[in-house]
Design a protein around this motif. Structure first.
Motif, PDB file in Angstrom:
ATOM      1  N   GLU A  11       0.820  -1.206   0.000  1.00  0.00           N
ATOM      2  CA  GLU A  11       0.000   0.000   0.000  1.00  0.00           C
ATOM      3  C   GLU A  11       0.861   1.266   0.000  1.00  0.00           C
ATOM      4  O   GLU A  11       0.490   2.262  -0.610  1.00  0.00           O
ATOM      5  N   ARG A  12       2.007   1.246   0.664  1.00  0.00           N
ATOM      6  CA  ARG A  12       2.929   2.391   0.632  1.00  0.00           C
ATOM      7  C   ARG A  12       3.454   2.639  -0.775  1.00  0.00           C
ATOM      8  O   ARG A  12       3.746   3.769  -1.151  1.00  0.00           O
ATOM      9  N   GLU A  13       3.576   1.573  -1.557  1.00  0.00           N
ATOM     10  CA  GLU A  13       4.074   1.687  -2.931  1.00  0.00           C
ATOM     11  C   GLU A  13       2.973   2.043  -3.926  1.00  0.00           C
ATOM     12  O   GLU A  13       3.226   2.114  -5.119  1.00  0.00           O
ATOM     13  N   GLY A  14       1.749   2.235  -3.436  1.00  0.00           N
ATOM     14  CA  GLY A  14       0.660   2.679  -4.307  1.00  0.00           C
ATOM     15  C   GLY A  14      -0.302   1.593  -4.741  1.00  0.00           C
ATOM     16  O   GLY A  14      -1.235   1.856  -5.500  1.00  0.00           O
ATOM     17  N   ARG A  16      -3.409  -0.944  -4.418  1.00  0.00           N
ATOM     18  CA  ARG A  16      -4.698  -0.950  -3.731  1.00  0.00           C
ATOM     19  C   ARG A  16      -5.422  -2.250  -4.049  1.00  0.00           C
ATOM     20  O   ARG A  16      -5.203  -2.856  -5.101  1.00  0.00           O
ATOM     21  N   LYS A  29      -2.238  -1.302  -9.343  1.00  0.00           N
ATOM     22  CA  LYS A  29      -2.165   0.151  -9.403  1.00  0.00           C
ATOM     23  C   LYS A  29      -2.173   0.549 -10.871  1.00  0.00           C
ATOM     24  O   LYS A  29      -1.944  -0.278 -11.756  1.00  0.00           O
ATOM     25  N   GLU A  30      -2.443   1.803 -11.138  1.00  0.00           N
ATOM     26  CA  GLU A  30      -2.681   2.266 -12.499  1.00  0.00           C
ATOM     27  C   GLU A  30      -1.538   1.952 -13.457  1.00  0.00           C
ATOM     28  O   GLU A  30      -1.763   1.498 -14.559  1.00  0.00           O
TER      29      GLU A  30
END
Length: 61
Positions: A11-14, A16, A29-30
Motif C-alpha cells: 500500500e505504501r508503494e501505491g 490498492r 495500481k494504475e
C-alpha cells in the motif's frame, strides 16, 4: 514478515485492493499491468519463498 506488514508495504508503494474473494486479495495500481495475488492471513508469517515472489511481482525486489 507478517501478512499485515507485507500489505502495508504494498500500500505504501501505491497498490490498492482491486478485488477480494475470501482470504485471497488482488492488488493493483494504475501504471502496473499485473495484479498481485496475496492469500491474506493476518498476523501469521509469510513463508520466505511466497514473500519473495510477491515482492518480485510487485517490482520491489
Amino acid at each position: 514478515m507478517s501478512f499485515n506488514e507485507l500489505v502495508r508495504m504494498l500500500e505504501r508503494e501505491g497498490f490498492r485492493i482491486v478485488k477480494e474473494k475470501g482470504s485471497v486479495r488482488y492488488y493493483g495500481k494504475e501504471d502496473w499491468e499485473k495484479l498481485i495475488r496475496v492469500d491474506y492471513h493476518g498476523s501469521k508469517q509469510v513463508p520466505t519463498g511466497t514473500c519473495n515472489a510477491i515482492l518480485k511481482a510487485a517490482g520491489l525486489k
